[in-house]
Scaffold this motif. Structure first.
Motif, PDB file in Angstrom:
ATOM      1  N   GLY A 180       0.183  -0.776   8.410  1.00 17.38           N
ATOM      2  CA  GLY A 180       0.588  -1.615   7.285  1.00 17.38           C
ATOM      3  C   GLY A 180       0.910  -0.879   5.995  1.00 17.38           C
ATOM      4  O   GLY A 180       1.222  -1.515   4.989  1.00 17.38           O
ATOM      5  N   ALA A 181       0.830   0.451   6.012  1.00 19.66           N
ATOM      6  CA  ALA A 181       1.222   1.178   4.788  1.00 19.66           C
ATOM      7  C   ALA A 181       2.723   0.985   4.570  1.00 19.66           C
ATOM      8  O   ALA A 181       3.503   1.019   5.525  1.00 19.66           O
ATOM      9  CB  ALA A 181       0.881   2.655   4.921  1.00 19.66           C
ATOM     10  N   ASP A 182       3.081   0.730   3.321  1.00 22.01           N
ATOM     11  CA  ASP A 182       4.478   0.392   3.018  1.00 22.01           C
ATOM     12  C   ASP A 182       5.253   1.570   2.445  1.00 22.01           C
ATOM     13  O   ASP A 182       6.453   1.683   2.633  1.00 22.01           O
ATOM     14  CB  ASP A 182       4.513  -0.720   1.953  1.00 22.01           C
ATOM     15  CG  ASP A 182       3.742  -1.942   2.385  1.00 22.01           C
ATOM     16  OD1 ASP A 182       4.331  -2.801   3.054  1.00 22.01           O
ATOM     17  OD2 ASP A 182       2.524  -2.028   2.081  1.00 22.01           O
ATOM     18  N   ARG A 183       4.539   2.393   1.688  1.00 23.46           N
ATOM     19  CA  ARG A 183       5.222   3.452   0.929  1.00 23.46           C
ATOM     20  C   ARG A 183       4.450   4.763   1.052  1.00 23.46           C
ATOM     21  O   ARG A 183       3.238   4.741   1.310  1.00 23.46           O
ATOM     22  CB  ARG A 183       5.312   3.069  -0.557  1.00 23.46           C
ATOM     23  CG  ARG A 183       5.876   1.687  -0.773  1.00 23.46           C
ATOM     24  CD  ARG A 183       5.946   1.324  -2.246  1.00 23.46           C
ATOM     25  NE  ARG A 183       6.265  -0.089  -2.384  1.00 23.46           N
ATOM     26  CZ  ARG A 183       5.748  -0.921  -3.292  1.00 23.46           C
ATOM     27  NH1 ARG A 183       4.890  -0.466  -4.183  1.00 23.46           N
ATOM     28  NH2 ARG A 183       6.085  -2.184  -3.319  1.00 23.46           N
ATOM     29  N   ILE A 230       0.855  -1.193   0.000  1.00 18.83           N
ATOM     30  CA  ILE A 230       0.000   0.000   0.000  1.00 18.83           C
ATOM     31  C   ILE A 230       0.887   1.237   0.000  1.00 18.83           C
ATOM     32  O   ILE A 230       1.806   1.366   0.814  1.00 18.83           O
ATOM     33  CB  ILE A 230      -0.910   0.047   1.243  1.00 18.83           C
ATOM     34  CG1 ILE A 230      -1.804  -1.190   1.276  1.00 18.83           C
ATOM     35  CG2 ILE A 230      -1.741   1.331   1.261  1.00 18.83           C
ATOM     36  CD1 ILE A 230      -2.711  -1.251   2.489  1.00 18.83           C
ATOM     37  N   THR A 231       0.593   2.118  -0.932  1.00 17.19           N
ATOM     38  CA  THR A 231       1.278   3.407  -1.001  1.00 17.19           C
ATOM     39  C   THR A 231       0.271   4.495  -0.663  1.00 17.19           C
ATOM     40  O   THR A 231      -0.834   4.502  -1.214  1.00 17.19           O
ATOM     41  CB  THR A 231       1.813   3.653  -2.430  1.00 17.19           C
ATOM     42  OG1 THR A 231       2.621   2.546  -2.816  1.00 17.19           O
ATOM     43  CG2 THR A 231       2.632   4.930  -2.498  1.00 17.19           C
ATOM     44  N   LEU A 232       0.650   5.386   0.221  1.00 15.32           N
ATOM     45  CA  LEU A 232      -0.202   6.539   0.509  1.00 15.32           C
ATOM     46  C   LEU A 232       0.376   7.774  -0.160  1.00 15.32           C
ATOM     47  O   LEU A 232       1.602   7.937  -0.231  1.00 15.32           O
ATOM     48  CB  LEU A 232      -0.291   6.776   2.025  1.00 15.32           C
ATOM     49  CG  LEU A 232      -0.984   5.694   2.848  1.00 15.32           C
ATOM     50  CD1 LEU A 232      -0.911   6.033   4.339  1.00 15.32           C
ATOM     51  CD2 LEU A 232      -2.444   5.535   2.421  1.00 15.32           C
ATOM     52  N   TYR A 264       1.919   9.743  10.535  1.00 18.33           N
ATOM     53  CA  TYR A 264       2.731   8.892   9.656  1.00 18.33           C
ATOM     54  C   TYR A 264       3.065   7.567  10.344  1.00 18.33           C
ATOM     55  O   TYR A 264       2.996   6.502   9.729  1.00 18.33           O
ATOM     56  CB  TYR A 264       4.039   9.610   9.278  1.00 18.33           C
ATOM     57  CG  TYR A 264       3.889  10.756   8.287  1.00 18.33           C
ATOM     58  CD1 TYR A 264       2.924  10.731   7.286  1.00 18.33           C
ATOM     59  CD2 TYR A 264       4.758  11.846   8.330  1.00 18.33           C
ATOM     60  CE1 TYR A 264       2.812  11.774   6.367  1.00 18.33           C
ATOM     61  CE2 TYR A 264       4.658  12.891   7.415  1.00 18.33           C
ATOM     62  CZ  TYR A 264       3.684  12.851   6.439  1.00 18.33           C
ATOM     63  OH  TYR A 264       3.590  13.878   5.527  1.00 18.33           O
ATOM     64  N   LYS A 265       3.381   7.653  11.650  1.00 19.82           N
ATOM     65  CA  LYS A 265       3.722   6.417  12.386  1.00 19.82           C
ATOM     66  C   LYS A 265       2.513   5.488  12.447  1.00 19.82           C
ATOM     67  O   LYS A 265       2.644   4.273  12.313  1.00 19.82           O
ATOM     68  CB  LYS A 265       4.174   6.767  13.810  1.00 19.82           C
ATOM     69  CG  LYS A 265       5.599   7.308  13.863  1.00 19.82           C
ATOM     70  CD  LYS A 265       6.042   7.518  15.307  1.00 19.82           C
ATOM     71  CE  LYS A 265       7.501   7.919  15.365  1.00 19.82           C
ATOM     72  NZ  LYS A 265       7.876   8.477  16.672  1.00 19.82           N
ATOM     73  N   ALA A 266       1.331   6.076  12.651  1.00 22.89           N
ATOM     74  CA  ALA A 266       0.110   5.258  12.739  1.00 22.89           C
ATOM     75  C   ALA A 266      -0.173   4.562  11.402  1.00 22.89           C
ATOM     76  O   ALA A 266      -0.550   3.382  11.369  1.00 22.89           O
ATOM     77  CB  ALA A 266      -1.072   6.125  13.155  1.00 22.89           C
TER      78      ALA A 266
END
Ligand code: SAM
Length: 347
Positions: A155-158, A136-138, A148-150
């Motif tokens: 599970g966000a990767d990018r 997952i890219t945000l 950002y840490k949350a």
């Protein structure tokens, strides 16, 4: 200089300036440009060959609290029809994308305050639960470190956050004073420190951009070493303060793509929708200049025309098996192969 960069990919201001001047003398379209593109493909070869990673782009909201002068979804554009996708809509996009072989989903949107940290976390968690083998890219702009840490924990990767320009005075000409160059840079560093694969990047030919600005961008990118770099030509939008500005040049965009590939041989480099919008064969031209990523749009068809950053946005069909197959056929016809893997950063 090109040969030297192939052997030793490091930024030297004088060299980059000199090569850009030579390239400009042939309008970025002559034999030197061709040589540069070939060199970019040469350094890409050992890492990626002619494989292309596909990312399913989901434009999940066009509400934005920001007022960037160049962008069609800026808050002051009262003519924009605003929309948000629900979690169910987003999961449906992922399902269609997954069934078409996509293994990265890019959630992009304006800075929409409706999508609180917990809502974004819920979306990321739900996608990860349903599609654990996907990345997952945000791409949702400037947030606090805790946010950002949350996202990362969920599970966000990018994370894609274009720096837009590495020159603070140029930055101030593209954004109102409430937006701050130092904060954008701080966000990029925080994202990297957290462990995201991070994307930076800039528009080519944005208003007031000088050749020196572009050289400063290349210097920044070469020092910061993002995992991904998103670059496309600026294209005016007719409901923004930059409506009468000229669009960026396709040949210059291709040359900058190649230089980035030479400076950062392993970087993940998309041939962007903006490039495809300005040039008939823009996607293939981008790949031939060293790009190795394409981001087909898998947003629901009824809202696609509402996520309008610039005029005449090209719709790259990822929504249907037919659309993806057409894209794959087009790639094959030019000697490239789309791969159905996550395509994580090699850095
Ligand atoms: N809000 C998020 C952010 O700020 O990173 C993501 C969405 S923002 C619309 C995505 C990118 O679109 C921007 O980083 C900008 O470079 C690009 N963009 C916006 N307006 C554009 C234009 N008129 N021409 C080309 N690219 C544009």
């Amino acid at each position: 200089i090109i040969d030297e960069l192939v052997v030793n990919p490091s930024f030297n201001e004088g060299d980059i300036q000199s090569i850009l001047e030579d390239l400009r003398n042939e309008n970025y379209t002559g034999p030197l440009s061709e040589y540069l593109f070939a060199a970019a493909r040469f350094v890409r070869e050992p890492h990626y060959g002619h494989k292309v990673f596909l990312r399913g782009l989901i434009e999940f909201t066009n509400y934005c609290k920001n007022d960037c002068y160049y962008c069609g979804i800026r808050r002051s554009n009262s003519k924009a029809t605003r929309y948000r996708l629900s979690l169910e809509d987003i999961l449906l996009c992922c399902k269609i994308g997954y069934n078409n072989g996509l293994r990265t989903f890019v959630l992009q949107g304006g800075e929409d305050m409706y999508f609180t940290t917990s809502r974004v976390v819920d979306i990321v968690s739900a996608i990860k639960k349903n599609y654990p083998d996907c990345a997952i890219t945000l791409s949702i702009g400037e947030k606090d470190l805790a946010d950002y840490k949350a996202y990362f924990k969920a599970g966000a990767d990018r994370f894609l956050l274009r720096h837009e320009t590495a020159d603070y005075s140029h930055y101030a000409k593209l954004h109102p004073a409430e937006m701050n160059f130092a904060h954008r840079m701080q966000c990029l560093q925080e994202l990297k420190d957290i462990g995201f694969q991070v994307g930076a990047g800039m528009m080519i030919g944005s208003p007031y951009q000088t050749m020196n600005n572009l050289i400063t961008d290349l210097k920044f990118l070469s020092n910061f070493k993002p995992h991904m770099i998103g670059m496309g030509p600026f294209i005016p939008h007719n409901q923004t303060p930059f409506k009468d500005r000229l669009a960026g040049s396709v040949p210059l965009t291709l040359v900058i793509l190649s230089l980035v590939r030479l400076l950062l041989p392993k970087v993940l480099l998309p041939a962007t929708t903006a490039l495809a919008t300005l040039s008939e064969n823009g996607t293939i031209k981008g790949l031939e200049a060293g790009a190795n990523v394409i981001m087909p749009n898998i947003s629901p068809i009824d809202i696609r025309n509402l996520y309008t950053l610039y005029n005449n946005k090209k719709i790259t069909g990822g929504e249907s098996l037919e659309g993806i197959n057409k894209l794959k056929d087009m790639l094959n016809a030019h000697g490239y192969q789309a791969v159905a893997t996550r395509g994580d950063s090699l850095i």
